[in-house]
Design an enzyme around this catalytic site. Structure first.
Site, short mmCIF file in Angstrom:
data_model
loop_
_atom_site.label_atom_id
_atom_site.label_comp_id
_atom_site.label_asym_id
_atom_site.label_seq_id
_atom_site.Cartn_x
_atom_site.Cartn_y
_atom_site.Cartn_z
N HIS A 310 34.94 42.86 36.81
CA HIS A 310 34.10 41.68 36.91
C HIS A 310 32.75 42.09 37.48
O HIS A 310 32.69 42.93 38.37
CB HIS A 310 34.75 40.62 37.82
N ASP A 367 41.12 36.04 33.51
CA ASP A 367 41.68 36.05 32.17
C ASP A 367 42.98 36.85 32.07
O ASP A 367 43.68 36.77 31.08
CB ASP A 367 40.66 36.64 31.18
#
Ligand code: ACO
Length: 432
Positions: A310, A367
C-alpha cells in the site's frame, strides 16, 4: 511547530544555488506538516517533481485521517474499528458527507430519502439492454452514472446538490444490481423500501420471481461491514480523480463516474478481483503458495502478490485486520469452507516473515480478504470492484462536496518536467 488547525506558521528554507527562499508551512490538526510551495514557481522559476504524488498534498481536507505508520484510519475523527463495530453504512455515509453523526431525526430522514429515490428512470433500463452480457459491470456502472446527468441535468453545485447526492447514493445500488442481473440474463428486481441499504442491494441481486428469498442476516451484516470499511480513504487514485474532474466544475455524476473508472484498475479497487484470480491460480497449480512468494520476489517475473502493499500503510492496513477476523466468522456462519482462505492465510504468514516483504513494508491490504468474504456471500468475482465502488461512493461525494465548498478552490492543473525534443523544423513527407 504551532498546532493550530491549518494555519501558516513557521517557514521552511530552500536554497537553490546561493539563493535562499522562504516557504511557509501549514500544519494539520494531527500535526501533519506541509510545505506550501504554491508560490515556488513565481519566486524561483522551479517546480517540485514528485512522480505518483507520493509526497504531494493536493488539498486540505477534514474528512479522513490516515497514519500509515501506525495503521490508523479515522472518518471525521472516529476510529474505523469503532465505526465497524457500532455503526452502519447509512450512518457512516451521513457522517462522511455532512461531517457529523446523524441524530435520530436526521437518520430517519436520510433513510427515507435513500429508499424513496432508489428507483431509476424506466428509460435507463434500455441502456442495460445495449451492453453485451460479457460487459464488465464496472464499465456499465460508470456509463450509467454518467448517464444520470442526462436525467438530472442540474447536478452541479446548486440548490439541488443535496437532492442529487441522495439520488446518486440511492440509485447506485439499483444500477449495480441491474448490471449483475443483466450479466446473468435474469429479470431485474426492483428496490424495496422496507429493507436496509445492504439487504436491499442483496435482494436486488439474488431474489428471483420463481421463489421467495430472504437475505440472510449474516450476509447483510457482512456487506454492511465491507461497505463501511471501504467508505473513504482520503486522496487515493479514484478520490483524487473525482476531485480532479470536479475541479473543472463538471457535475456530480460526471465526477463520480470518472472515479469509478479510476477504481477499476488492478492496482487500485480492481485488486480484489485479482486477489481471487491469483488464489485460484495457486490452488489450480497444486496449492504451492511458496512458489508464488518466490515469483513475487523475482523482479524479472513481473508477478505481484495482489492484495499486498500500500502506498500509505507501512505497518498494517487496519481494514485488512478487521476483515481477516471477519472472514473466519462469516464463512463459518454461512457454512462455507473455502480452500482459498487457507491459501491466503498461508501466503500472509510466509510473506510477513520474509525479508523481501519486511524490507519493503508490504502487508495485506483491504483487498486481500474482502474477496474471500464476497465469494462466500455468493457475489461473483467480476462484481467485487462494483461492491467496492458502492462502499466508496459516500467518500467520493464527501470529497467532491468539500472541494466545491472550499473558498477559492482552483481547477487542478499539475505541471510537468518536459523531456522531449527541443525545437526542430518540420520535415516534408518526401524527405522523411
Ligand atoms: N508484490 C510484490 N512486490 C511488491 C508488491 C506486491 N504486491 N507491492 C510492491 N512491491 C514491491 C515493488 O516492486 C517495489 O520493489 P522494489 O523497491 O524492489 O522496486 C517496492 O515493493 C515498492 O513498491 P511500489 O510499487 O513502489 O509501491 P507503490 O506505493 O507505488 O504501490 C501498490 C503501491 C500499487 C498498492 C503496490 O503495492 C501494488 O501494486 N500492490 C498490488 C496491487 C494491490 O493490492 N492494490 C490494491 C491497493 S489498496 C487499494 O487501492 C484499495
Amino acid at each position: 511547530m504551532n498546532k493550530d488547525h491549518l494555519t501558516l506558521t513557521d517557514t521552511a528554507k530552500l536554497f537553490i544555488n546561493d539563493k535562499e527562499f522562504d516557504l511557509p508551512t501549514t500544519v494539520g490538526s494531527e500535526d501533519e506538516v506541509g510545505i506550501d510551495i504554491s508560490q515556488l514557481r513565481n519566486k524561483t522559476g522551479a517546480i517540485t517533481f514528485d512522480s505518483g504524488y507520493g509526497n504531494t498534498g493536493s488539498c486540505q481536507s477534514s474528512i479522513t485521517f490516515i497514519d500509515g505508520e501506525k495503521g490508523i484510519l479515522r472518518y471525521r475523527g472516529y476510529p474505523i474499528e469503532e465505526l465497524a463495530e457500532k455503526s452502519n453504512f447509512i450512518d457512516v455515509s451521513f457522517l462522511l458527507i455532512f461531517g457529523h453523526l446523524p441524530n435520530k431525526a436526521e437518520l430517519e430522514r436520510f433513510h427515507f430519502q435513500l429508499t424513496h429515490h432508489s428507483l431509476i428512470h424506466e428509460d435507463m433500463k434500455k441502456f442495460f439492454e445495449g451492453f453485451p452480457p460479457t460487459a464488465h459491470p464496472m464499465g456499465i456502472l460508470s456509463a450509467m452514472v454518467s448517464s444520470l446527468s442526462a436525467f438530472y441535468p442540474e447536478a452541479g453545485y446548486d440548490a439541488d446538490v443535496e437532492l442529487n447526492i441522495v439520488r446518486l447514493l440511492a440509485k447506485l445500488k439499483t444500477i449495480a444490481a441491474f448490471s449483475y442481473k443483466k450479466s446473468i440474463g435474469q429479470p431485474y428486481v426492483y428496490p424495496r423500501n422496507d429493507l436496509s441499504y445492504s439487504a436491499d442491494m442483496l435482494n436486488m441481486m439474488f431474489a428471483v420471481p420463481s421463489e421467495p428469498y430472504e437475505v440472510p442476516k449474516v450476509v447483510e451484516e457482512a456487506l454492511d461491514l465491507l461497505l463501511i470499511l471501504h467508505a473513504d480513504h482520503e486522496q487515493n487514485c479514484s478520490t483524487s480523480t473525482v476531485r480532479m474532474v470536479g475541479s473543472s466544475e463538471a457535475n456530480l455524476f460526471a465526477s463520480i463516474s470518472s472515479g469509478i473508472c479510476a477504481l477499476w484498475g488492478p492496482l487500485h479497487g480492481g485488486a480484489n478481483q485479482q486477489v481471487i484470480q491469483m488464489l485460484e491460480k495457486i490452488k489450480n497449480d497444486g496449492g504451492d503458495y511458496k512458489k508464488y512468494i518466490n515469483l513475487a520476489k523475482d523482479r524479472e517475473s513481473k508477478f505481484k502478490l495482489m492484495g499486498f502493499g500500500h502506498r500509505v500503510y507501512k505497518n498494517f492496513d487496519p481494514r485488512a485486520k478487521i476483515l481477516k477476523g471477519s472472514a473466519d466468522r462469516v464463512l463459518s456462519e454461512i457454512g462455507v469452507k473455502d480452500p482459498l482462505l487457507d491459501i491466503a492465510k498461508n501466503l500472509e504468514e510466509i510473506a510477513l516473515k520474509d525479508e523481501f516483504f519486511i524490507e519493503r513494508k508490504l502487508y495485506p491490504n483491504v483487498d486481500f480478504y474482502s474477496g474471500i468474504i464476497y465469494r462466500a456471500m455468493g457475489i461473483p468475482t467480476n462484481m467485487f470492484t462494483v461492491m467496492f465502488a458502492l462502499g466508496r461512493l459516500p467518500g467520493w461525494i464527501a470529497q467532491w462536496k468539500e472541494m466545491r465548498e472550499t473558498p477559492g478552490a482552483r481547477i487542478y492543473r499539475p505541471r510537468q518536467i518536459y523531456t522531449g525534443e527541443t525545437k526542430r523544423s518540420f520535415v516534408p513527407l518526401e524527405k522523411r
